[in-house]
Design an enzyme around this catalytic site. Structure first.
Site, short mmCIF file in Angstrom:
data_model
loop_
_atom_site.label_atom_id
_atom_site.label_comp_id
_atom_site.label_asym_id
_atom_site.label_seq_id
_atom_site.Cartn_x
_atom_site.Cartn_y
_atom_site.Cartn_z
N ASP A 44 0.83 -1.20 0.00
CA ASP A 44 0.00 0.00 0.00
C ASP A 44 0.87 1.25 0.00
O ASP A 44 0.64 2.20 -0.76
CB ASP A 44 -0.92 -0.03 1.22
CG ASP A 44 -1.74 1.24 1.37
OD1 ASP A 44 -2.64 1.46 0.54
OD2 ASP A 44 -1.47 2.01 2.30
N GLU A 116 -2.12 -5.27 -3.58
CA GLU A 116 -1.16 -4.54 -2.75
C GLU A 116 -0.13 -5.49 -2.15
O GLU A 116 1.07 -5.16 -2.08
CB GLU A 116 -1.89 -3.79 -1.64
CG GLU A 116 -2.69 -2.61 -2.15
CD GLU A 116 -3.42 -1.86 -1.05
OE1 GLU A 116 -3.65 -0.65 -1.23
OE2 GLU A 116 -3.78 -2.48 -0.02
#
Length: 225
Positions: A44, A116
Site C-alpha cells: 500500500d 497490494e
C-alpha cells in the site's frame, strides 16, 4: 513452479526469485495464520509513493489538491480490484472455507488487498526500481487516461456537491458496525439521504473508506435512478 502460477507471473510481468513470497501474497487471513496482511501494508505504501512520484513528474503544473485526487482515484480499492481481475487473481487466491463459500475470490476488497500484497512481495524479492517499473507497467493505460480536474474528486465530495446543487440536505453518515481486532477492522457505515427509501451501506477498513464506499454507491443510485 506449476503452470498456473507461471501463467500468473506472466500476467504480472515479474518472475519471482522466492516463490514463497508470491504464495504468501495470495494467502488470505481466512486460510492460514501466515497471511498477506503485512505484505499488503508494505505494498500500500509503495504503491502510493510510486503513483505520487509519477504524477509529480507527469503533471509539473498541477497543484497538490488535484494530484491528491488523481492519486486517490488510481490507488482506490475498486481500481486495484479491476487490476486483480485483469490478472485473473481470483483463480489463485488461497481462501478459507467460509470465504470460498461466500465468493471471496470475487470480492473487491480481497482482490485489492492481494494486489497490494503482490506489490509488497515484488519489492521484497527485488528492489524499489524494479517494483516501480512493474507498477507503472500495470498502470500504463490508466495513467494515460487520467486528467486533473473535477472527475478526480472523492465520492463524499461529489455526493455533497450533487446534493447542494439540488438544494437537498447533506448526507448523514453513521457507523453501524465495527468488527475485527484493532489492527484489522472492517467498518460498516450507513449513508442516509433525504428522499431515498433506505440508507446506503458502505464497508471499508477504516471509517473514512467505509464512508467513501457508501457515498460512491449513493451517487450511483442517485444518478442512475
Amino acid at each position: 513452479m506449476n503452470s498456473p502460477i507461471e501463467k500468473l507471473t506472466r500476467q504480472l510481468g515479474y518472475q519471482f526469485q522466492d516463490d514463497e513470497l508470491l504464495n504468501l501474497a495470495l494467502t488470505h487471513r481466512s486460510a492460514n495464520s501466515k497471511h498477506n496482511e503485512r505484505l499488503e501494508f508494505l505494498g500500500d505504501s509503495i504503491l502510493s509513493f510510486v503513483i505520487a512520484d509519477e504524477l509529480y513528474h507527469r503533471f509539473p503544473k498541477v497543484n497538490e489538491g488535484d494530484m491528491s485526487r488523481m492519486r486517490a482515484t488510481l490507488v482506490r480499492g475498486n481500481t486495484l480490484a479491476e487490476l486483480g481481475r485483469e490478472f485473473g487473481l481470483g483463480d489463485y487466491l488461497k481462501l478459507g472455507p467460509g470465504e470460498l463459500k461466500s465468493g471471496g475470490f470475487r470480492r473487491d476488497s480481497i482482490l485489492a488487498d492481494a494486489v497490494e500484497a503482490i506489490i509488497g512481495a515484488v519489492y521484497l524479492d527485488s528492489d524499489l526500481e524494479v517494483v516501480r517499473g512493474i507498477v507503472l507497467n500495470w498502470y500504463t493505460s490508466r495513467l494515460e487516461a487520467i486528467k486533473p480536474g473535477v472527475s478526480q474528486k472523492d465520492p463524499k465530495t461529489r455526493l455533497q456537491e450533487f446534493l447542494q446543487g439540488r438544494r437537498k440536505p447533506l448526507p448523514v453518515y453513521t457507523v453501524t458496525n465495527i468488527k475485527g481486532e484493532a489492527h484489522n477492522q472492517e467498518f460498516t457505515v450507513e449513508c442516509d439521504i433525504a428522499g431515498m427509501d433506505k440508507p446506503v451501506v458502505g464497508r471499508g477498513t477504516s471509517r473514512r473508506k467505509a464512508e467513501q464506499a457508501a457515498a460512491e454507491l449513493a451517487l450511483e443510485q442517485l444518478t442512475n435512478g
